[in-house]
Design a protein around this motif. Sequence first.
Motif, short mmCIF file in Angstrom:
data_model
loop_
_atom_site.label_atom_id
_atom_site.label_comp_id
_atom_site.label_asym_id
_atom_site.label_seq_id
_atom_site.Cartn_x
_atom_site.Cartn_y
_atom_site.Cartn_z
N ALA A 1 17.85 -21.56 2.35
CA ALA A 1 16.66 -21.28 1.54
C ALA A 1 16.63 -19.81 1.12
O ALA A 1 16.33 -19.48 -0.03
N ALA A 2 16.94 -18.91 2.06
CA ALA A 2 16.95 -17.48 1.75
C ALA A 2 17.99 -17.17 0.68
O ALA A 2 17.73 -16.40 -0.25
N HIS A 3 19.14 -17.77 0.79
CA HIS A 3 20.21 -17.57 -0.20
C HIS A 3 19.74 -18.02 -1.59
O HIS A 3 19.97 -17.32 -2.59
N ILE A 4 19.10 -19.18 -1.66
CA ILE A 4 18.59 -19.68 -2.93
C ILE A 4 17.60 -18.70 -3.54
O ILE A 4 17.68 -18.37 -4.73
N LEU A 5 16.66 -18.21 -2.74
CA LEU A 5 15.65 -17.28 -3.27
C LEU A 5 16.27 -15.96 -3.73
O LEU A 5 15.79 -15.34 -4.68
N ARG A 6 17.33 -15.52 -3.06
CA ARG A 6 17.98 -14.27 -3.45
C ARG A 6 18.79 -14.40 -4.74
O ARG A 6 18.99 -13.42 -5.44
N PHE B 1 10.77 -12.73 -4.31
CA PHE B 1 11.64 -13.76 -3.74
C PHE B 1 12.55 -13.17 -2.66
O PHE B 1 12.79 -13.79 -1.63
N THR B 2 13.06 -11.98 -2.88
CA THR B 2 13.94 -11.35 -1.90
C THR B 2 13.20 -11.05 -0.60
O THR B 2 13.73 -11.27 0.50
N GLU B 3 11.97 -10.57 -0.70
CA GLU B 3 11.18 -10.31 0.51
C GLU B 3 10.85 -11.61 1.25
O GLU B 3 10.87 -11.64 2.49
#
Length: 108
Positions: A19-24, A95-97
């Motif tokens: 999920a974090a990768h997608i948002l980044r 999104f990164t935060e």
Amino acid sequence: MAQVLEEPKQVQMTPRQHAAHILRTTKIEKCQGNLSKDGKMCATGVLIHEIYGWNGDLNIIGIRMVDRLVLDGYIPSYNEIICRNDKCEGGEMSFTEIADWLESTDKT
């Protein structure tokens, strides 16, 4: 004699890391207050779009996919990600935060 190379090992990501990768890496612009509006999406909308193939329609299917994000371990809770996407409890996050926060909640 020629050396036989092994295939590189695939590194598995946890759901939160995914999920974090997608948002980044998403190219979708961020919106607030809605899963999807005018071609933009909130963090939750981006995740259900990329993970489950949601098309942006605000219908019961989209809402059920949000529940799946929690059940499948991508986010800790819907309310927590909403508060980070929108302006509540200290202000909105990028999104990164939000991606950084998701990784900090990954206990696997």
